[in-house]
Design an enzyme around this catalytic site. Structure first.
Site, PDB file in Angstrom:
ATOM      1  N   GLU A 155       0.813  -1.227   0.000  1.00 40.50           N
ATOM      2  CA  GLU A 155       0.000   0.000   0.000  1.00 40.50           C
ATOM      3  C   GLU A 155       0.844   1.274   0.000  1.00 40.50           C
ATOM      4  O   GLU A 155       0.792   2.063   0.942  1.00 40.50           O
ATOM      5  CB  GLU A 155      -0.970   0.000   1.192  1.00 40.50           C
ATOM      6  CG  GLU A 155      -1.972  -1.145   1.137  1.00 40.50           C
ATOM      7  CD  GLU A 155      -2.836  -1.242   2.397  1.00 40.50           C
ATOM      8  OE1 GLU A 155      -2.566  -0.508   3.359  1.00 40.50           O
ATOM      9  OE2 GLU A 155      -3.758  -2.060   2.411  1.00 40.50           O
ATOM     10  N   GLU A 170      -6.790  -7.496  -0.844  1.00 40.84           N
ATOM     11  CA  GLU A 170      -7.340  -7.533   0.511  1.00 40.84           C
ATOM     12  C   GLU A 170      -8.823  -7.186   0.406  1.00 40.84           C
ATOM     13  O   GLU A 170      -9.172  -6.085  -0.004  1.00 40.84           O
ATOM     14  CB  GLU A 170      -6.638  -6.517   1.425  1.00 40.84           C
ATOM     15  CG  GLU A 170      -5.134  -6.729   1.528  1.00 40.84           C
ATOM     16  CD  GLU A 170      -4.445  -5.764   2.504  1.00 40.84           C
ATOM     17  OE1 GLU A 170      -5.158  -4.998   3.176  1.00 40.84           O
ATOM     18  OE2 GLU A 170      -3.208  -5.796   2.580  1.00 40.84           O
TER      19      GLU A 170
HETATM   20 ZN   LIG Z   1      -3.890  -3.395   4.195  1.00 45.29          ZN
END
Ligand SMILES: [Zn+2]
Ligand SMILES: [Zn+2]
Ligand SMILES: [Zn+2]
EC number: 3.2.1.23
Lengths: 646, 646, 646
Positions: free
Chosen positions: C141, C312
Site C-alpha cells: 500500500e 485484501e
Molecule cells: Zn492493508
C-alpha cells in the site's frame, strides 16, 4: 463546615487581619493557603523568605481559623526552571511545555523529585507542628491542563525503566505487546520509543503501558510528599484536591496515601467540558446539570474511603470555560448544600476575594475585587453558614442502594481504542448515574476489586480488563449486577482474551461476544423484550451460552441477558432504553424508587432527605415529610431538607 | 481619480509602452509599481540592476502617468534570507516561517532593519526626485498573513529590551503583571519568556505587552523607512497600504508617520473572513456586504487624518478566500464610486493584468491574462472613469454626524481575554456601524483620545482600557455618547480597576459593574424599557450609581442607563435591540435619519447624496432630489448620485 | 478465484497445517504472506532467520496453495531505523515520523534504497524459484497513511537533484515557476526550499513539481524492486496492492513495472473516508455505497492493463474508520461477486484469522480470534467458493461502453489550487461514475493519452493540464466526448495557457474561458436548455467560439456546448443536472441504458449480467433473462446473475 481558599501573598499585609475576621464572621472554619507561593517562599535558590507566611499563619490562626497548607509544587519558580530545564514536561508533539502558568513539570524527572522533596521538607519542618495547622494539601490538581502524561526525554528514560521492571526481558515485552505485528519487535529496552509520532496509530498495548506508567508515577510522587509530611507533621491529615473530569491517572491509587480525598467543584464550567449536547448545554448553562457535582461527590467519597471535602467550590462565574455565565441566584447555596448532603466534611470556596490581576481575573470570589464587599456568591455562602448553624448536626452518611464500579483504566483503554469516535467511558458512566439518580437512589462509587457486599444493585457500565479481584468481587456481590458492553474484552496485556469477551466474566454472564459494531450518529439498532428502545454508538454481537435472553435486537441477537444475578446489556443504550433498563434493574433489585423530573434530585443522608430543584419551575414534595429547611414546594434554584415519616 | 497596480517585471519590456498608453486611455492617472521586485533590483548582494526600473519609470512617466513607488521590503530575496536567517519570523508554536511567499521577516531583527534601510535608501537616492514620482508606499500590507507578531529568538531579545525600557525594574514588571500569581515572578529581565507554550494560558498582561511591543515596533519600523524616504525625496508624500480586517497593530500610530493612509479593498474576499453567519455569507457572496468596504473607508479616512486612497481595489474574482465567486455585474463600478463617495482621493485597481503564473493566477486584473483585452471589471473601471469625467468636481468631504471611537488595543485585549468564545471586538464595532448606516448616517472613525467636538453622537462599542486623553475626550464631547459593555474594565496594567469597571468612566456613566456573564449561543437575556429586545454573548451585571435606568433586564438589573449625555448599554445587543438602541440614540441626538432596507446604503459627500443598491431588487429614492448620475430608481448593483432640494 | 492473507509468524507453528488445510477446504487457492515480517527475517543486521518462512512456505505449498510473497519493506525493523535514521520520513510541519507502526521511510533516502535492495534480493534469491511461489507483491500500500510525500532533509536533497535534471538551469526553473512574482527567484538549485512553512501559500508550480517528484520516485523505487525480483525469480508475476482512494502518486506509472494490478478493498471503511454527505454516510454505513468498490475495480483493471486482483477484501468490521459497523449479512458475498463481475482474477480476503493483539485487533478475519471457527464473513466467503464452483467459467471481460479518463495530476493540481474549498477531483469523478452506472453502463478507466478508440462515449470530468498525447487521444476518439470545467486551464508549467483555457483543447471544444467562479455551499447557478438544473461549487464563465450552445446559464452564458463530437460542461453539476447530462450524452451516443434505482447496480461481464442489490427492499429484474445464480427478485444484500435473451 465551610472553608475558603486564600492567598495572603496577593494582598497588602495590612488587610490580613480584616480578611481573617470577616471570614470567621461569615462562618468559615478552614482556610487553605500557600499552594502557589514558591516564588515568595524561595525567590532564589536557598534564600528562604518564610517570614511573611509565618505572620500570615499567625494572623489566620489568631482569628480562630484552622489552616490547610498546600505544598507549592504546582508552580516551580523561574529560577528553578532555568537551572533545571529537565523538569519541564513535553506535549505529545514533542514540544516542551514551558514556564509561565502552572503544572510545568514532568513526574518522570528525578531532578524534580529531588527539588520537590526539598521544598516540601522545608515547609513540613517549619509548619508541621504549627498550632493552627489542620492538615496538608499535596500539590494542586494533579493532571489538570492535560498534565498527567508527558512526552520528553526524561519520560522516555523513566518509561524504559518501568518497562524493564515490568517485563524483565524484551521477549516478554514483545509477547505482551504483540510486537511481531508490523515488525515492531525490539531487542533491547533502549530500543523502545514513546508511543507517538508514528506514521499511523502506535501499538495500543504500548500506549496503555505508557498511561499505566504515568498513573503509577503520580501515585508514587504523591506518596513521596506524604511520607515527608507525615515524618515532620504528626497528627495532621493529608489530602489532595483532585480536579473534576480528570481521569488520566488512577485516583483510587493516589488516595491510598491520603487521609481524605478532596475535589474542586466547578459545576458550571464542567457543563462546557462534558460532552453534553448543545441543547443540554443551553438547558443547564446557568445552573449546571444536576448530576455533575453529585457524581463527583459520590466518586470522591469512594476515593476517600468515606471521607472527602470540596476543596474549591465555584462561588460565581469562572474564567476558564468557553463561556462563563453568572450562576442563577441560589445556585451557590444549592451546590454547597448538595456537597453536604453527599457527605462532604467541608465545603471550601475558591476564593476569598476575586483577583484583579493575572490569569484568573474573571474568576469570582466571595468578595468583589479590591474590596471587602461580599459578592452575590459570598452572600449565599453566608446564608449556608447561617442555615447550617440553625440546624441540628447532620446525620451520618450511610451506604447507598446502588454501587457503581468506576475503573480508570477503562477510561484510558477506550481513549486508546474508542473504535467508534464517540465511545467515551466517562459519558457512559455519567448517563447510567443520571438514570439511577432520576429514580431517587443513593449511589456509591467503588474501585474495581472492592467488596460489593450490602448493595442491592451493582452497576458496571463497562470494565475492559477484569482483574482477578474485580472478577471475585462481582462473583461475590450480594445484589443484582448489571454489566455493560465491552466488559472483559481485553486481557491484562490488552489483547482479546482467549475464548473471546467477556473473558473472565463469561462464567458469570453466560455470554460470548463474537463481533462488535460501532455505530455512527444516526444509526441505531432496535431492542424489544423485557425492555425496549434502541442502542446507538456500540453493539456487542453476542451469543447466550447459559444466559436467559430478556430482550433481543431486531435481528434476533441478544440485547439484555440474565444469568442468576448477573445481567448483561449488549450496547450503549439510547435515552429511552437507558431509563427502562435502570427501572427494570431497580425493580428486580426490590428498590423503592421515585421517578423524578429532569430538574429535581434527591439525596438522602441518614434519615434526612435533601430535595434540590435545578429549575425552572416549582416542584412539590410528595406527602409524608417533616420539613427541616425550606418548604414543601421547592422553588427554582432552591432546596428543601426534610425527614420522612415512613 | 483612478490608479492601477502594475508589475513591469512580469511582462516583456516591449509590452510596457502599450500598457502605459492603454492605462491613460482608460482614464488612469496613477500607477503603483515596485513593491515586490527586490530580487530583480538586487539579484545578489550589492549587484544592483536598476536599469529596467529606470526604463519602466520613464515609459510610464512618458505616457503621462504619476508613479507610486513601493519599497520592496515585503519580499526579501532568497540570497538575503540564506545569508541572514535571523530575519525570519516564527509562529506561535516556535516554527520558523520561511522563504517562499512574502512577509517572511520579523520586525524584531536588527539585521532586518539594517537591510531594509539599505535597500530603501538605494531606491530613495535613485528615484527620490524622479519627475514621474508622485509618492511612496512603504512595504506592503503590514500584518497580512498573521505577520504582525513573531515568536522567535530575536523577538524574545527585543521584547526583553522593550520591557526593560517600559518597567525599569523587575519589581515593577512583577507588580504590573500580577506575577505573584502562580509564582510567575522573575528576578531579571532575562528570565522573561515568550507568552506561549505554557501548560495553560499565559499571563494576560504579558500577552498584552507582547502585542503592544509588536505594535510599537511596526510603527517604529515604518518611521525608519519614512525618515529615509523624506531625506532623499523632497516633496513626495508617503503612504502605506493597510490590509482590511488586520488589527494586530495600531494603525493610527503607524499613520502618524504618513502623509495619507491607503488600504486594500477586497469586498468579496472579506465576506469569508468576517464572522458573518452562513446565511449572511450566502446573501452577500457575490456583492459583498454593504458595510464592509464603507467601514474601512471611514476607518482609513480617520487613520489618514482625512486623506486616504484605496490602493488595491478588487476588480473581479480573487484567489485567496475559501470561495471566490465572480462579482455580480456592476459591483466593480459600485465599489469604485463608494470609495469616492467616502472621500477616497484615488481608487487604484489591483492589478492591471491578471498574472498567468504563481500564487495569484486566479486573481482578476483589469485585463485578461496574457492579453490586452479588458476583463469585465476593466470595462467597469473604464465606465467609472467616463462617469467621473462627465460630472463636476466632487464636493469636499465634511464631518459625519456620528463618531465611532475605534481602539486597536481593545481588539488585542479581547483576543487575549474573550471570556466568551464569540466576543469579537471587530464584530461588535461592525454591527454598531451597520446599525447607524442603516439609518442613513455618515460615520467618522476616530482614535481614542482624539477630540470629539462637533459630533451629535459618539459611539464607543467598547474600550477596555481608558487612557486619560480618551477619558478627557469623552468628558468633553458635545453630543450624546453611547458606551458599550466591558468599557473601562481594565487599567493600564490590564488589571481590574480600583472601584470596579467602568473605572475612569464611572463618573461619566454613573454605573458600577460587579459581575460579568458571557452567554453561550442560544442564551440571551431580555431587555424592556425605553428600548426592548435582548442581549446575547455578554452581559455586564451593573448597578446605577447616579445614572437613570432607561431599560432593565428581566431580573431588574440595569440594561441601558443615562447620566447626562452619556448612555451605557450593559451587553452585546441582539439585532432587534441593536436597531432600537441606534434609533433611540439618533433620535435623542436630534439626527434626521432615513430607515434604509438591508441592501441600500446612503453616503453624503458635501451636498451630494450617493445611494448604493447591493440588490437584489430595485429601490426608489425618496422625493426631493436632483439627479447627477443614474435614475430615481436604483437598479440592483447600481447607484444614483443626487443633490437634495432640502 | 479466492485467496487469503496469512501471517504464519503470528501463530504457533503447530497451527499452520490446520490453517492450510482449512483454507483449501474453504475453497481458497492463493495465500499472501510475508509482507510485514522483516523483524522475523532479520532480527539484527545480517542475522537472517529464514528457516521459519522456509517451513511455512512448504506447509502452505504442501496443502496445495499457491503463494504470493510480499517484500517486507513497509516495516523496516527498529535496529535498522536506529542505525540509519536518515530513512525516516517527515511530515509537512517538519516533524520526523518515527518507528512504531508502518511505512516509516522516505522514498528519497539513498540509504533506504540500498537497504530495500538488500532485503529484496535476499528474499528473491531464497524463494524466487520456490515451487509454491506464484508471484510477488512489492511492499504494501504505497502512499497509505499519507506516506507518499515527505518533507525532510533527504527529500530536499533529492528534490533539488530532480529539479536540476528537469530544468538544467535556474533561469529555466525561475521562468517555469513564475518566480519573478514576489521575488521568489533563485540563483542556484541549492537555494530551492521545500514548498512548506511559508508565511502564506507557497508557489503552486513548485508544489506541483514536489508532487511530481514524489510520484516519479515511487515509480522508480517500485521498478528497483521489480528488477531485482525479475532477475532472481523467473516466470513469476509481480503486483503491488494499491490502497483505495490514495491518489498522491500516479498509479498508471507504477503499474508500468507490474504484471498485474491489485488493490485493497474496504468498502465500508471508505464510506467514512469519501466526502459523502452525512445522510449518504448513514444510508450506506452497513453496506457501503454501491459505486465505491466498483469504481476501484474499474480503475485498477485499467491500471493493470486488463489484469487485476483484489488483494485484501474486507471480511467484516474493520478497525480504522471513525466508526466501524458490522456489515449487513450478505455483503461479504456481494462484494466478492462484484469484484469477479468487474474482472478480478482473484479475491483475496484480509485476513485468515482476526489478530487478538496490536493495532488491528478490531479487524475481522475469516476466522474468529484465537480459534478455528469461521466468522460470519468467513461463512460468506465459503458460500462464494461453492457458488463459483457450481457455475460455468466466467466469460471474458470485454470493453465497456464508456471510458473515463482518470488523471492523477489533476488530483494534485486541484489539491494545490482548489480555488473553492470543496473542489475535489476524486469527488467530481466519482459523481460522474455514479451517474453513468445508474444508467446500467459498463465503465472502463483509462490513463490520459491512452487510445480512446472503440468507446461510444468518453468522459473527462476534468483534466487541468492536457499533454500532447492526451490531446491527440481525445481528437482521435471515435465516440462522443464530454469534458468538464477547468479542463486545459493550466499549461505544463502550471500557468494559465496562452489564449486562455481550455488551451490545447480549444480547437476541439470551440470555447474560451475568461473568468471562473467558485461558489460557496448554498450558491448555485441555474441552467436551462437541452439539459436543465444547476451548477454548484464551480462555474467557468465561457464564450462559444465555434461551438453550438446546448444549454445556457440564467445570465445567458454557455453552460453546455457542442462542437462536433465534443461536449463541454461549464461547471460542477448538481445532482439533477448531473443525471440529465449523463442521460443526454448516453442518448446522443446511442447507448441502450437502464435507469436503475439508487441501491441497484448492474455489471456485465461477457454475456453475463450481474445485478447487485445494496438494499433495503427487494428489486425485480426486467423481463428477458435466464437466471444463472439467484432469483428474478433480488433480495436486499443479494445478487442475481443472468443471461439476457436479447
Ligand atoms: Zn492493508
Ligand atoms: Zn483550582
Ligand atoms: Zn495586496
Amino acid at each position: 463546615m465551610l472553608g475558603v481558599c486564600y492567598y495572603p501573598e496577593h494582598w497588602d499585609e495590612n488587610r490580613w487581619e480584616t480578611d481573617a475576621r470577616r471570614m470567621v464572621e461569615l462562618g468559615i472554619s478552614y482556610v487553605r493557603i500557600g499552594e502557589f507561593a514558591w516564588s515568595r517562599l524561595e525567590p532564589a535558590r536557598g534564600q528562604f523568605t518564610f517570614d511573611w507566611l509565618d505572620r500570615a499563619m499567625d494572623v489566620l490562626h489568631g482569628a480562630g481559623l484552622r489552616i490547610v497548607l498546600g505544598t507549592p509544587t504546582a508552580t516551580p519558580p523561574k529560577w528553578l526552571v532555568d537551572e533545571c530545564p529537565d523538569i519541564l514536561p513535553y506535549d505529545e508533539q514533542g514540544r516542551v511545555r514551558g514556564f509561565g502558568s502552572r503544572r510545568h513539570y514532568t513526574f518522570s524527572s528525578e531532578t524534580w523529585w529531588r527539588e520537590s522533596a526539598r521544598i516540601v521538607e522545608m515547609l513540613a519542618r517549619r509548619y508541621g507542628t504549627h498550632p493552627g495547622l489542620a492538615g496538608w494539601q499535596t500539590d494542586n490538581e494533579y493532571g489538570c491542563h492535560d498534565s498527567s502524561l508527558s512526552w520528553g526525554p526524561e519520560d522516555l528514560r523513566a518509561f524504559r525503566d518501568w518497562l524493564r521492571r515490568r517485563y524483565q526481558s524484551t521477549d516478554q515485552l514483545n509477547e505482551a505487546w504483540g510486537a511481531v505485528f508490523w515488525s515492531m519487535e525490539v531487542t533491547g529496552f533502549d530500543q523502545v520509543a514513546l508511543p507517538t509520532g508514528t506514521v499511523t496509530e502506535p501499538n495500543p498495548a504500548q500506549r496503555l503501558d505508557f498511561w499505566r506508567f504515568h498513573s503509577d508515577q503520580i501515585a508514587a510522587y504523591d506518596r513521596m510528599q506524604c511520607d515527608i509530611l507525615r515524618a515532620h507533621s504528626p497528627g495532621r491529615w493529608i489530602t489532595h484536591n483532585f480536579m473534576g473530569f480528570v481521569s488520566d491517572f488512577d485516583h483510587f491509587k493516589v488516595a491510598e496515601n491520603l487521609d481524605l480525598a478532596s475535589w474542586d467543584s466547578y459545576p458550571i464550567g464542567f457543563v462546557e467540558k462534558f460532552p453534553f449536547s448543545e441543547a443540554e448545554r443551553n438547558r443547564w448553562a446557568e445552573t449546571s446539570h444536576p448530576d455533575i457535582a453529585p457524581w463527583h461527590h459520590d466518586l470522591y467519597r469512594g476515593v476517600g474511603r468515606g471521607r472527602f471535602w470540596v476543596m474549591e467550590q465555584q462561588p460565581g462565574p469562572v474564567n476558564w470555560a468557553a463561556w462563563n455565565p453568572v450562576p442563577k441566584p441560589g445556585m451557590v447555596r444549592l451546590w454547597s448544600w448538595e456537597a453536604l448532603a453527599h457527605g462532604a466534611e467541608v465545603v471550601s470556596y475558591f476564593r476569598w476575594r476575586q483577583a484583579p490581576f493575572a490569569q484568573e481575573q474573571f474568576h469570582a470570589g466571595l468578595n468583589l475585587p479590591h474590596s471587602d464587599e461580599l459578592s452575590p456568591g459570598g452572600a449565599e455562602a453566608a446564608q449556608v453558614a447561617r442555615e447550617r448553624a440553625a440546624l441540628p448536626t447532620l446525620p451520618a452518611t450511610t451506604r447507598g442502594q446502588v454501587a457503581f464500579v468506576f475503573d480508570y483504566p477503562s477510561y484510558w483503554a477506550t481513549m486508546i481504542q474508542p473504535q467508534g469516535r464517540d465511545f467515551r467511558y466517562e459519558e457512559l458512566v455519567f448517563r447510567w448515574y443520571e438514570a439511577f439518580r432520576r429514580l431517587g437512589l443513593n449511589v456509591d462509587v467503588v474501585a474495581p476489586g472492592a467488596p460489593l457486599l450490602g448493595y442491592a444493585l451493582v452497576v458496571v457500565p463497562t470494565m475492559l480488563q477484569v482483574s482477578e479481584p474485580a472478577q471475585k468481587a462481582l462473583a461475590e456481590a450480594e445484589g443484582l449486577v448489571l454489566i455493560g458492553p465491552r466488559a472483559g474484552s481485553r486481557d491484562r496485556h490488552f489483547a482479546i482474551p482467549q475464548g473471546l469477551p467477556p473473558g473472565p466474566l463469561a462464567a458469570l454472564t453466560g455470554t460470548r461476544v463474537t463481533q462488535v459494531a460501532s455505530l455512527r450518529p444516526g444509526l441505531s439498532q432496535g431492542v424489544t423484550g423485557a425492555v425496549s428502545g434502541a442502542v446507538a454508538r456500540w453493539r456487542d454481537h453476542a451469543e447466550a451460552v447459559g444466559a436467559e435472553v430478556l430482550a433481543r435486537f431486531d435481528d434476533g441477537g441478544p440485547a439484555l441477558t440474565r444469568k442468576g444475578r448477573v445481567h448483561s446489556l449488549m450496547g450503549w443504550p439510547e435515552e429511552g432504553l437507558l431509563g427502562q433498563v435502570a427501572a427494570h434493574m431497580a425493580g428486580a433489585a426490590g428498590l423503592r424508587t421515585l421517578a423524578l423530573p429532569p430538574q429535581i434530585r434527591l439525596r438522602r443522608r441518614g434519615d434526612w432527605w435533601f430535595f434540590f430543584n435545578y429549575g425552572p419551575g416549582e416542584w412539590s414534595l410528595p406527602e409524608g415529610f417533616d420539613l427541616l429547611l425550606g418548604s414543601a414546594t421547592v422553588p427554582p434554584q432552591g432546596l428543601t431538607i426534610a425527614r420522612s415519616w415512613t
